[in-house]
Design a protein around this motif. Structure first.
Motif, PDB file in Angstrom:
ATOM      1  N   ARG A  23       0.795  -1.226   0.000  1.00  0.00           N
ATOM      2  CA  ARG A  23       0.000   0.000   0.000  1.00  0.00           C
ATOM      3  C   ARG A  23       0.830   1.280   0.000  1.00  0.00           C
ATOM      4  O   ARG A  23       0.325   2.337  -0.385  1.00  0.00           O
ATOM      5  N   ILE A  24       2.107   1.221   0.388  1.00  0.00           N
ATOM      6  CA  ILE A  24       2.916   2.441   0.388  1.00  0.00           C
ATOM      7  C   ILE A  24       3.281   2.891  -1.023  1.00  0.00           C
ATOM      8  O   ILE A  24       3.904   3.942  -1.193  1.00  0.00           O
ATOM      9  N   HIS A  25       2.853   2.142  -2.029  1.00  0.00           N
ATOM     10  CA  HIS A  25       3.130   2.529  -3.412  1.00  0.00           C
ATOM     11  C   HIS A  25       1.949   3.241  -4.067  1.00  0.00           C
ATOM     12  O   HIS A  25       1.989   3.519  -5.270  1.00  0.00           O
ATOM     13  N   ASN A  26       0.902   3.544  -3.276  1.00  0.00           N
ATOM     14  CA  ASN A  26      -0.236   4.268  -3.840  1.00  0.00           C
ATOM     15  C   ASN A  26      -0.930   5.058  -2.729  1.00  0.00           C
ATOM     16  O   ASN A  26      -0.563   4.969  -1.563  1.00  0.00           O
ATOM     17  N   TRP A  27      -1.933   5.839  -3.146  1.00  0.00           N
ATOM     18  CA  TRP A  27      -2.661   6.698  -2.208  1.00  0.00           C
ATOM     19  C   TRP A  27      -4.084   6.188  -1.977  1.00  0.00           C
ATOM     20  O   TRP A  27      -4.950   6.924  -1.520  1.00  0.00           O
ATOM     21  N   ASP A  28      -4.322   4.919  -2.282  1.00  0.00           N
ATOM     22  CA  ASP A  28      -5.659   4.348  -2.137  1.00  0.00           C
ATOM     23  C   ASP A  28      -5.941   3.977  -0.685  1.00  0.00           C
ATOM     24  O   ASP A  28      -5.028   3.655   0.089  1.00  0.00           O
ATOM     25  N   GLU A  29      -7.227   4.003  -0.319  1.00  0.00           N
ATOM     26  CA  GLU A  29      -7.607   3.496   0.993  1.00  0.00           C
ATOM     27  C   GLU A  29      -7.215   2.020   1.079  1.00  0.00           C
ATOM     28  O   GLU A  29      -7.374   1.275   0.118  1.00  0.00           O
ATOM     29  N   PHE A  30      -6.701   1.614   2.241  1.00  0.00           N
ATOM     30  CA  PHE A  30      -6.138   0.270   2.343  1.00  0.00           C
ATOM     31  C   PHE A  30      -6.977  -0.697   3.161  1.00  0.00           C
ATOM     32  O   PHE A  30      -6.621  -1.856   3.317  1.00  0.00           O
ATOM     33  N   HIS A  31      -8.110  -0.243   3.703  1.00  0.00           N
ATOM     34  CA  HIS A  31      -8.993  -1.154   4.436  1.00  0.00           C
ATOM     35  C   HIS A  31      -9.848  -1.936   3.445  1.00  0.00           C
ATOM     36  O   HIS A  31     -10.420  -1.360   2.518  1.00  0.00           O
ATOM     37  N   LEU A  32      -9.936  -3.225   3.626  1.00  0.00           N
ATOM     38  CA  LEU A  32     -10.703  -4.082   2.733  1.00  0.00           C
ATOM     39  C   LEU A  32     -12.067  -4.398   3.353  1.00  0.00           C
ATOM     40  O   LEU A  32     -12.187  -4.524   4.579  1.00  0.00           O
ATOM     41  N   PRO A  33     -13.112  -4.499   2.532  1.00  0.00           N
ATOM     42  CA  PRO A  33     -14.445  -4.784   3.084  1.00  0.00           C
ATOM     43  C   PRO A  33     -14.510  -6.159   3.728  1.00  0.00           C
ATOM     44  O   PRO A  33     -13.891  -7.113   3.262  1.00  0.00           O
ATOM     45  N   MET A  34     -15.289  -6.244   4.794  1.00  0.00           N
ATOM     46  CA  MET A  34     -15.478  -7.513   5.492  1.00  0.00           C
ATOM     47  C   MET A  34     -16.748  -8.184   4.975  1.00  0.00           C
ATOM     48  O   MET A  34     -17.758  -7.508   4.752  1.00  0.00           O
ATOM     49  N   PRO A  35     -16.742  -9.487   4.757  1.00  0.00           N
ATOM     50  CA  PRO A  35     -17.949 -10.182   4.296  1.00  0.00           C
ATOM     51  C   PRO A  35     -19.126  -9.952   5.245  1.00  0.00           C
ATOM     52  O   PRO A  35     -18.951  -9.840   6.471  1.00  0.00           O
ATOM     53  N   GLU A  36     -20.319  -9.884   4.684  1.00  0.00           N
ATOM     54  CA  GLU A  36     -21.500  -9.561   5.475  1.00  0.00           C
ATOM     55  C   GLU A  36     -21.718 -10.556   6.612  1.00  0.00           C
ATOM     56  O   GLU A  36     -22.092 -10.164   7.726  1.00  0.00           O
TER      57      GLU A  36
END
Length: 494
Positions: A23-36
């Motif tokens: 993730r240090i190679h981009n500016w994207d949010e790094f939290h991934l969605p959790m399954p419902e």
């Protein structure tokens, strides 16, 4: 609760994240969605605890215990467990205008006062809040809902940070015509330029909500500094009330030898310019780059962490973070009992990333700077530090004292000062002739948010001092309620 024994049967689970080195190679949010299904299980851990401290919002030992906006946490935890997501969103919006913001950036004082947290890991309240909000956007449940009637009253909100936006949203709901003034080129204040994109996406998250506010009738005017681009007298004449939400943007400096050297910057100047560059596609070089440099950050907290994460994404050569306070304990100390905010050692995303890249937590505790050293071109090349110990002076106050023999020189070509803020900038307050308190904040009543000038209210960091986004929401909502009462002689706002 839907699952009375859930807290016994299920373990705490947090959302997965992109790996630090990726993730240090981009500016994207790094939290991934959790399954419902996992989220419903986490909701099941919420206890039928009788007195849910999680939403009390009480100040204990100078810090928040529970949610400052009194989110109805047990209710929407139960609704999530039962799969009633839209109902959960409705309950969440009753107290929180922007749960997608707090679900990302709030330090979650609610979890620190969770009853389950006395003996086990607390309920994952923050992640459930985030997930409810995102479910609402994905399902199309969050849409513009303009008021059915207008009062004809006009309110100016100065500042488009979390307090200003919360005040604007509530006042618009009450039917007033609201204009929000922002001096930056984009709206959002702290949400736009004070928090890096990898923690809070600007285009897909912040602007998404701002677009809804505008569709509901809120007018947002950028590139306008009150007192400079628009006279204060014009504002007082054209509006029936004013709500000041300018924040506490005056940074704490470190006036020591070498402070005037090139390469020493306030943290917010570094973060703001970087976010603007990210949003502009790095089409210009008008930002402070850490690329190839040894970076030293003076100060901890969220701002210091954001400087660590940003420096890593620039490609810094090394990063060191200096904190004058001692390293917190791994578990609650005897003088920090539940339900106080737990003052324990935590590794935030920036420190996790630095450890992954360089092998260790970048923080050095009980350390302060004594002077900055420059090269022949007037640019900083090193920082001189010394360790400290906290001891009482003759007045009984704890102060840091230098420990002889612990002096050290750290090479650095970029130094960032992240030592907090002293209060709001003063020119606008002086132009309005407002009373200030001993800390230079706007002096406003704690219950009515009224200033020394009738019809002018103050909320957020400019009134209470540097604080959390969730406290800004609390204050913005409160100021809106009292402003509505002032305009209409009564109010239905919560």
């Amino acid at each position: 609760m839907g699952k009375p024994t859930g807290f016994i049967e299920y373990l705490r689970e947090v959302a997965a994240e992109t790996t630090p080195l990726d993730r240090i190679h981009n500016w994207d949010e790094f939290h991934l969605p959790m399954p419902e299904e996992n989220l419903r299980t986490q909701g099941a851990r919420c206890m039928d605890c009788g007195t849910p401290f999680c939403h009390t919002g009480t100040i204990i030992s100078g810090m928040a215990s529970g949610c400052p906006i009194n989110n109805l946490i047990p209710e929407w935890n139960d609704l999530v467990y039962r799969g009633l997501w839209k109902d959960a969103l409705d309950r969440l919006h009753k107290t929180n205008n922007f749960p997608e913001f707090t679900g990302r950036v709030c330090p979650a004082p609610c979890e620190g006062s969770c009853v389950l947290g006395i003996h086990n890991p607390p309920v994952t309240i923050k992640n459930i809040e985030y997930s409810i909000a995102e479910k609402g956007w994905q399902e199309g449940w969050i849409t513009p809902n303009p008021p059915s009637n207008r009062t004809g009253k006009k309110v100016a909100v100065i500042g488009s940070g979390p307090a200003g936006l919360a005040a604007a949203a509530q006042l618009n709901t009450a039917g007033h015509w609201v204009t929000v003034y922002e001096r930056a080129d984009r709206p959002g204040g702290l949400l736009m330029y004070g928090i890096p994109n990898m923690k809070l996406d600007k285009e897909d998250v912040v602007m998404r909500r701002l677009n809804v506010l505008e569709a509901e009738g809120v007018t947002i005017v950028c590139n306008t500094e009150i007192g400079k681009d628009l006279p204060v007298e014009t504002l007082l004449k054209e509006f029936d009330a004013i709500v000041l939400c300018t924040g506490a943007t005056k940074p704490r400096d470190l006036p020591t030898d070498g402070r005037d050297l090139k390469g020493i910057h306030f943290a917010m100047d570094f973060l703001t310019a970087n976010t603007k560059a990210v949003l502009d596609g790095h089409e210009s070089d008008q930002f402070i780059s850490a690329a190839g440099k040894d970076v030293v950050i003076i100060g901890g907290g969220d701002t210091g962490t954001d400087c660590v994460g940003t420096s890593l994404r620039h490609g810094c050569n090394s990063v060191t973070q200096l904190e004058i306070m001692p390293k917190p304990p791994l578990t609650r100390a005897a003088n920090n009992p539940w339900p106080e905010w737990p003052k324990v050692y935590k590794v935030d995303y920036g420190q996790e990333e630095a450890a992954a890249k360089f092998g260790d937590d970048p923080r050095g505790y009980l350390t302060t700077a004594t002077r900055f050293e420059g090269d022949e071109n007037g640019h900083v090349k090193a920082i001189h530090t010394v360790q400290v110990e906290w001891a009482k002076n003759d007045k009984g106050q704890f102060i840091p004292q230098h420990v002889p023999g612990t002096e050290k020189v750290v090479h650095a070509q970029l130094i960032l000062l992240a030592m907090g803020f002293l209060g709001p900038e003063q020119p606008l307050l002086e132009a309005l002739g407002l009373d200030r308190d001993a800390r230079s904040n706007v002096k406003a009543d704690e219950q009515t948010y009224t200033t020394s000038l009738p019809g002018v209210f103050a909320a957020g960091d400019c009134r209470r001092g540097q604080s959390l986004v969730v406290w800004a929401l609390n204050e913005g909502r409160g100021a809106a309620r009292e402003c509505d009462r002032y305009l209409m002689k009564h109010t239905d706002l919560p």
